[in-house]
Design an enzyme around this catalytic site. Sequence first.
Site, PDB file in Angstrom:
ATOM      1  N   ARG A  73     -19.924 -20.903   9.656  1.00 45.22           N
ATOM      2  CA  ARG A  73     -19.895 -21.631  10.731  1.00 45.22           C
ATOM      3  C   ARG A  73     -21.245 -22.520  11.311  1.00 45.22           C
ATOM      4  NH1 ARG A  73     -17.206 -18.615  15.952  1.00 45.22           N
ATOM      5  NH2 ARG A  73     -15.691 -18.880  14.662  1.00 45.22           N
ATOM      6  N   ARG A 142     -23.104 -19.952  21.865  1.00 40.66           N
ATOM      7  CA  ARG A 142     -22.908 -20.778  20.049  1.00 40.66           C
ATOM      8  C   ARG A 142     -22.649 -22.476  20.908  1.00 40.66           C
ATOM      9  NH1 ARG A 142     -18.583 -17.262  18.775  1.00 40.66           N
ATOM     10  NH2 ARG A 142     -19.058 -15.530  19.160  1.00 40.66           N
ATOM     11  N   LYS A 207     -21.481 -12.834  23.463  1.00 42.61           N
ATOM     12  CA  LYS A 207     -21.078 -13.722  23.195  1.00 42.61           C
ATOM     13  C   LYS A 207     -20.797 -15.185  24.465  1.00 42.61           C
ATOM     14  CE  LYS A 207     -16.797 -14.411  20.824  1.00 42.61           C
ATOM     15  NZ  LYS A 207     -15.776 -14.656  20.419  1.00 42.61           N
ATOM     16  N   LYS A 209     -20.294 -19.344  25.893  1.00 40.01           N
ATOM     17  CA  LYS A 209     -19.736 -20.976  25.498  1.00 40.01           C
ATOM     18  C   LYS A 209     -20.607 -22.086  26.267  1.00 40.01           C
ATOM     19  CE  LYS A 209     -16.942 -18.651  22.182  1.00 40.01           C
ATOM     20  NZ  LYS A 209     -15.133 -18.580  22.222  1.00 40.01           N
ATOM     21  N   CYS A 423      -4.552 -21.749  15.749  1.00 38.81           N
ATOM     22  CA  CYS A 423      -5.993 -21.043  15.585  1.00 38.81           C
ATOM     23  C   CYS A 423      -5.759 -20.599  13.782  1.00 38.81           C
ATOM     24  CB  CYS A 423      -6.526 -19.870  15.884  1.00 38.81           C
ATOM     25  SG  CYS A 423      -4.806 -18.389  15.594  1.00 38.81           S
ATOM     26  N   CYS A 429      -8.340 -14.209   8.698  1.00 32.33           N
ATOM     27  CA  CYS A 429      -9.278 -14.074  10.019  1.00 32.33           C
ATOM     28  C   CYS A 429      -9.107 -12.136  10.080  1.00 32.33           C
ATOM     29  CB  CYS A 429      -8.471 -14.433  11.371  1.00 32.33           C
ATOM     30  SG  CYS A 429      -8.603 -13.341  12.996  1.00 32.33           S
ATOM     31  N   CYS A 468      -3.190 -13.722  17.492  1.00 28.06           N
ATOM     32  CA  CYS A 468      -3.520 -12.660  18.416  1.00 28.06           C
ATOM     33  C   CYS A 468      -4.349 -13.093  19.666  1.00 28.06           C
ATOM     34  CB  CYS A 468      -5.234 -11.625  17.797  1.00 28.06           C
ATOM     35  SG  CYS A 468      -6.201 -12.231  18.376  1.00 28.06           S
ATOM     36  N   CYS A 472      -8.755 -18.430  20.610  1.00 34.29           N
ATOM     37  CA  CYS A 472      -9.025 -18.555  19.985  1.00 34.29           C
ATOM     38  C   CYS A 472      -8.818 -20.740  20.294  1.00 34.29           C
ATOM     39  CB  CYS A 472      -9.901 -18.635  18.090  1.00 34.29           C
ATOM     40  SG  CYS A 472     -10.691 -16.918  17.859  1.00 34.29           S
TER      41      CYS A 472
HETATM   42 FE1  SRM Z   1     -12.532 -17.450  18.380  1.00 38.33          FE
HETATM   43  C1  SRM Z   1     -13.100 -14.359  16.975  1.00 38.33           C
HETATM   44  C2  SRM Z   1     -11.902 -18.232  14.627  1.00 38.33           C
HETATM   45  C3  SRM Z   1     -12.920 -20.476  18.389  1.00 38.33           C
HETATM   46  C4  SRM Z   1     -11.952 -16.546  21.017  1.00 38.33           C
HETATM   47  N1  SRM Z   1     -12.178 -16.193  16.226  1.00 38.33           N
HETATM   48  C5  SRM Z   1     -12.624 -15.201  15.921  1.00 38.33           C
HETATM   49  C6  SRM Z   1     -13.842 -15.093  14.397  1.00 38.33           C
HETATM   50  C7  SRM Z   1     -14.380 -15.060  13.974  1.00 38.33           C
HETATM   51  C8  SRM Z   1     -12.027 -13.339  14.153  1.00 38.33           C
HETATM   52  C9  SRM Z   1     -13.180 -12.137  13.822  1.00 38.33           C
HETATM   53  O1  SRM Z   1     -13.830 -11.070  14.720  1.00 38.33           O
HETATM   54  O2  SRM Z   1     -13.674 -11.528  13.485  1.00 38.33           O
HETATM   55  C10 SRM Z   1     -12.107 -15.966  13.651  1.00 38.33           C
HETATM   56  C11 SRM Z   1     -12.694 -15.810  12.846  1.00 38.33           C
HETATM   57  C12 SRM Z   1     -10.993 -16.759  11.892  1.00 38.33           C
HETATM   58  C13 SRM Z   1     -11.442 -17.275  10.734  1.00 38.33           C
HETATM   59  O3  SRM Z   1     -10.626 -16.271   9.595  1.00 38.33           O
HETATM   60  O4  SRM Z   1     -12.035 -18.469  10.811  1.00 38.33           O
HETATM   61  C14 SRM Z   1     -12.551 -16.872  14.993  1.00 38.33           C
HETATM   62  N2  SRM Z   1     -12.759 -18.703  16.998  1.00 38.33           N
HETATM   63  C15 SRM Z   1     -12.080 -18.828  15.702  1.00 38.33           C
HETATM   64  C16 SRM Z   1     -11.747 -20.793  15.823  1.00 38.33           C
HETATM   65  C17 SRM Z   1     -12.352 -20.783  13.725  1.00 38.33           C
HETATM   66  C18 SRM Z   1     -10.705 -20.916  15.535  1.00 38.33           C
HETATM   67  C19 SRM Z   1     -10.091 -22.472  15.153  1.00 38.33           C
HETATM   68  O5  SRM Z   1      -9.318 -22.507  14.292  1.00 38.33           O
HETATM   69  O6  SRM Z   1     -11.175 -23.372  15.598  1.00 38.33           O
HETATM   70  C20 SRM Z   1     -13.092 -21.684  16.600  1.00 38.33           C
HETATM   71  C21 SRM Z   1     -14.532 -21.601  16.080  1.00 38.33           C
HETATM   72  C22 SRM Z   1     -14.940 -21.608  17.107  1.00 38.33           C
HETATM   73  C23 SRM Z   1     -16.516 -22.591  16.802  1.00 38.33           C
HETATM   74  O7  SRM Z   1     -16.420 -23.420  15.589  1.00 38.33           O
HETATM   75  O8  SRM Z   1     -17.138 -21.909  17.601  1.00 38.33           O
HETATM   76  C24 SRM Z   1     -12.845 -20.387  17.825  1.00 38.33           C
HETATM   77  N3  SRM Z   1     -12.769 -17.962  19.857  1.00 38.33           N
HETATM   78  C25 SRM Z   1     -12.551 -19.404  19.541  1.00 38.33           C
HETATM   79  C26 SRM Z   1     -12.370 -20.069  21.070  1.00 38.33           C
HETATM   80  C27 SRM Z   1     -11.999 -21.299  21.760  1.00 38.33           C
HETATM   81  C28 SRM Z   1     -13.602 -22.108  22.181  1.00 38.33           C
HETATM   82  O9  SRM Z   1     -14.384 -21.625  21.658  1.00 38.33           O
HETATM   83  O10 SRM Z   1     -13.424 -23.163  22.801  1.00 38.33           O
HETATM   84  C29 SRM Z   1     -12.394 -18.933  21.914  1.00 38.33           C
HETATM   85  C30 SRM Z   1     -11.624 -18.678  23.528  1.00 38.33           C
HETATM   86  C31 SRM Z   1     -12.799 -18.511  24.386  1.00 38.33           C
HETATM   87  C32 SRM Z   1     -13.542 -18.117  25.221  1.00 38.33           C
HETATM   88  O11 SRM Z   1     -14.472 -18.250  24.038  1.00 38.33           O
HETATM   89  O12 SRM Z   1     -13.112 -16.980  26.144  1.00 38.33           O
HETATM   90  C33 SRM Z   1     -12.279 -18.179  21.273  1.00 38.33           C
HETATM   91  N4  SRM Z   1     -12.841 -15.839  18.656  1.00 38.33           N
HETATM   92  C34 SRM Z   1     -12.735 -15.122  20.088  1.00 38.33           C
HETATM   93  C35 SRM Z   1     -12.660 -13.867  20.520  1.00 38.33           C
HETATM   94  C36 SRM Z   1     -12.066 -13.622  22.492  1.00 38.33           C
HETATM   95  C37 SRM Z   1     -13.580 -13.396  22.929  1.00 38.33           C
HETATM   96  C38 SRM Z   1     -13.449 -13.106  24.257  1.00 38.33           C
HETATM   97  O13 SRM Z   1     -14.254 -13.102  25.034  1.00 38.33           O
HETATM   98  O14 SRM Z   1     -12.700 -11.709  24.390  1.00 38.33           O
HETATM   99  C39 SRM Z   1     -12.361 -12.987  19.162  1.00 38.33           C
HETATM  100  C40 SRM Z   1     -12.747 -11.401  18.839  1.00 38.33           C
HETATM  101  C41 SRM Z   1     -13.838 -11.338  20.119  1.00 38.33           C
HETATM  102  O15 SRM Z   1     -15.068 -11.727  19.871  1.00 38.33           O
HETATM  103  O16 SRM Z   1     -14.035  -9.764  19.622  1.00 38.33           O
HETATM  104  C42 SRM Z   1     -12.561 -14.389  18.615  1.00 38.33           C
HETATM  105 FE1  SF4 Z   2      -7.997 -14.401  14.192  1.00 36.19          FE
HETATM  106 FE2  SF4 Z   2      -6.817 -14.379  17.112  1.00 36.19          FE
HETATM  107 FE3  SF4 Z   2      -9.021 -15.968  17.229  1.00 36.19          FE
HETATM  108 FE4  SF4 Z   2      -6.554 -16.596  16.498  1.00 36.19          FE
HETATM  109  S1  SF4 Z   2      -6.837 -16.382  17.451  1.00 36.19           S
HETATM  110  S2  SF4 Z   2      -8.950 -17.108  14.556  1.00 36.19           S
HETATM  111  S3  SF4 Z   2      -6.070 -14.753  14.915  1.00 36.19           S
HETATM  112  S4  SF4 Z   2      -9.042 -14.556  16.367  1.00 36.19           S
END
Ligand code: SRM
Ligand code: SF4
Length: 570
Positions: A73, A142, A207, A209, A423, A429, A468, A472
Site C-alpha cells: 500500500r 496512516r 491504527k 487515521k 472493499c 483479504c 466482513c 473498509c
Molecule cells: Fe481496511 C484490514 C483493505 C480502508 C478498517 N483492510 C484490512 C486488510 C489489511 C485485511 C487484513 O488486516 O488482513 C485489508 C486488505 C485487503 C486486501 O486484500 O487488499 C484491508 N482497507 C482496505 C482497503 C484496501 C479497502 C478498499 O477496498 O479500498 C482500504 C485501504 C485503505 C488505505 O489505502 O489505507 C481500507 N479499512 C479501511 C477503512 C476506510 C477508511 O480508512 O476510510 C476502514 C474503516 C475505518 C476505520 O479504520 O475504522 C478500514 N481494515 C479495517 C479494519 C477494522 C479496524 C477496526 O478498528 O476494527 C481492519 C482489520 C483490523 O485492523 O484488524 C482492516
Molecule cells: Fe477485508 Fe473485511 Fe476490509 Fe473487506 S472489509 S477488505 S473483507 S478486512
Amino acid sequence: MTDELSRNEHIKDASNFLRGTLAEGLQDEVTGAITEDDQQLIKFHGMYLQDDRDLRPERARKKMEKAFAFMIRVRIPGGVVTPQQWLALDQVARDYANNTMRLTTRQTVQLHGIIKSNLKPTLKAMDAVVLSTIAACGDVNRNVMCNPNPFQSRAHAAAQDLAKVVSDHLLPATPAYREIWLDGEKIAGGEQEPDEPIYGKTYLPRKFKVVVAVPPSNDVDIFAHDLGYIAILDKKGEVSGWNVTVGGGMGMTHGEKDTYPRTADLMGFCKTQDAVKIAEAVVTVQRDWGDRKVRKHARLKYTIEDRGLDAFRAEVERRAGVKLGAPKPFKFTSTGDRYGWSQGDDGRGHLTLFVQSGRLIGRQMDALREIARFHDGDFRITPNQHIIVANVPTEKQNEVERIAREVGLLAPWSGLRRNSMACVALPTCGLALAESERYLPDLMTALDERLGAHGLSADDIVIRMTGCPNGCARPYLAEIGLVGKGPGRYNLYLGAAHDGSRLSKLYAEDVDHAGIVSTLDPIFKAYAAERETGEHFGEFVIRAGVVAKTGNGADFHANIGPKANRVAAE
Ligand code: SRM
Ligand code: SF4
C-alpha cells in the site's frame, strides 16, 4: 504478575524500532512467507503477507505451501500523484504485481500479488519517483486524506497543504524502512535508538487515521476517522480555521456488541497555525490513554467513549498548549465524488473518472498509462476509489476524454453504481467472510433492474459493500450497506445519512442475493411513491419507519430490525 499487554505490544517493543527480523526473512528462500512476528511488523512498512484464497483448496490437496504473496500500500497524502509517479506505479504493477492497480478508500494505490523476492525491487522503483509505503499500514498514522478537488478554491489548496503537513509531521522517524528496503546506511553500532519523539518504541495502540474536509462536500467521510479537520471559511472564502473532529471509526465484529462503528465528535475549533500541534496532541493522548491490552478496544473511538470527550479535549489542550474554540457552523450536503469535468480559474480542467470498486485492470490501466504519457498536470485519487485527471490544459481535454470514454472510465448512468464502493475482500483479504469487489457489480445489475422498474435509475443512492464487518468501504455510512456474514450471505444496513453524518441500522440479517433484491424492492417502491421532494433514500427509510435512527457509538446496536420487518411485509 500476569503481563496483560496484547501480543502486538511485545512484538513492537522487541522490534528495535520496526526492524524485527525482516531483513533476515527476506533472505529465506525456503518459504514465500515471513515469521508471524514479522508479519505484524511489515505492516508498518506498508505491506501485508497474504495468500491467494482461491488457490487454497488445490494447494492444500497437493500439500503445497499456500500461494503467498504481498500486498503493498503506497502512502499518498491527499491522493496527489504526478504522471511520472503514475507511470512508475503502473510499471511495477505489471513487472512485479498481478498486473492490476487497486485505488483504495483512503486515496491511495494498493498492489497485490508481489512475491517476497520482488519486494525490494518494487520499493526501490517507487523510491526512485519519491513514493514510499512507510506507515501506510500498522499502529501509526496512516495515509492522510483530503478533498481531492484541485484548486477549486484557495480553501481546497489550504486543505491539501494541511493534509501534507500533518502527514509529514506524524511520519515515524525510524530509519528501518530505508535500511531494509532501500539498502540504506545502518545506524552506527546498530543499537543506537532513533529519535521517535511522537510515537515512542511501541508506537500507537492501534491504527490511526486523519482526514481534511472542505464543506459542502464530505467526500472524505470525515466522521469515519480518528481525527478530522473541517475547513471553516471567512466571508472572502479564505480558511479562518478548522473544526476538529475526533473518535470516528468503522470496525466491529459480528455478534460482539461492545465493538461498533462510531461517528466522530466535534471537539472544537482551531486556527491553522495550531492544527499540527493539535494533531500531535491527539496522537500522543491516544498513545498514552489507548487500550494496549485488548486490540479490539484499542481505537481512539473507544478511548473517547471510555474517558469522555471533555476529559479528552482538556488533555489535548494541555499538551498542545492551545485552547480550542467552540465549533463553528458548517454544512455538508453529500459524500462521494462529482464526476465529469470541472474547470479551474486558470483555464485548466479536471476530469473525475469512474473506476468500478477502484480496480484498474486491462484496457483501463492501459488508458491511464496512455494519458500519463502526455499529461502535464497531475492525478488525484479520490477517497471513494476513483481518480481525477487534474489540471489538464484546454487543448488536451478532448483527447483525455476520448481515451477515458473508450474504455468505460466515464461515470455510468446508474445512480446506484455512481455511488457505490466495495472493499477488496476475496481472494486476497485474509479476513473476508464473503465476496465484495467481485460480487457488487452483479448485485447492482439486479438492483438497477428493480430501481428502473420504479423510475429510480438516476437517483443518487449510496451503496457500499464489504466482505466482513471491519468496514473498509465504510458501509455503515451508506444508505444501503451490505456486510459479509459468510459465503454468499450479507447483513443489510439501512438509514445512514446521504451527507455521511449518521450511521445506518441493521435491517436484515444473513441474506443471500435473492433475499437482498426481494428485501429492497418493496422499499424502493415505497420510496418512489411516497418520498418528499428532495428526500434522500437514507432519510426516507427513517421517516417511513423502516429502520430507527442511529445516534452514536453503542446506539448502533440498539433498536434494530423489527420496525423494518413490519413495513417490508406490507
Ligand atoms: Fe481496511 C484490514 C483493505 C480502508 C478498517 N483492510 C484490512 C486488510 C489489511 C485485511 C487484513 O488486516 O488482513 C485489508 C486488505 C485487503 C486486501 O486484500 O487488499 C484491508 N482497507 C482496505 C482497503 C484496501 C479497502 C478498499 O477496498 O479500498 C482500504 C485501504 C485503505 C488505505 O489505502 O489505507 C481500507 N479499512 C479501511 C477503512 C476506510 C477508511 O480508512 O476510510 C476502514 C474503516 C475505518 C476505520 O479504520 O475504522 C478500514 N481494515 C479495517 C479494519 C477494522 C479496524 C477496526 O478498528 O476494527 C481492519 C482489520 C483490523 O485492523 O484488524 C482492516
Ligand atoms: Fe477485508 Fe473485511 Fe476490509 Fe473487506 S472489509 S477488505 S473483507 S478486512
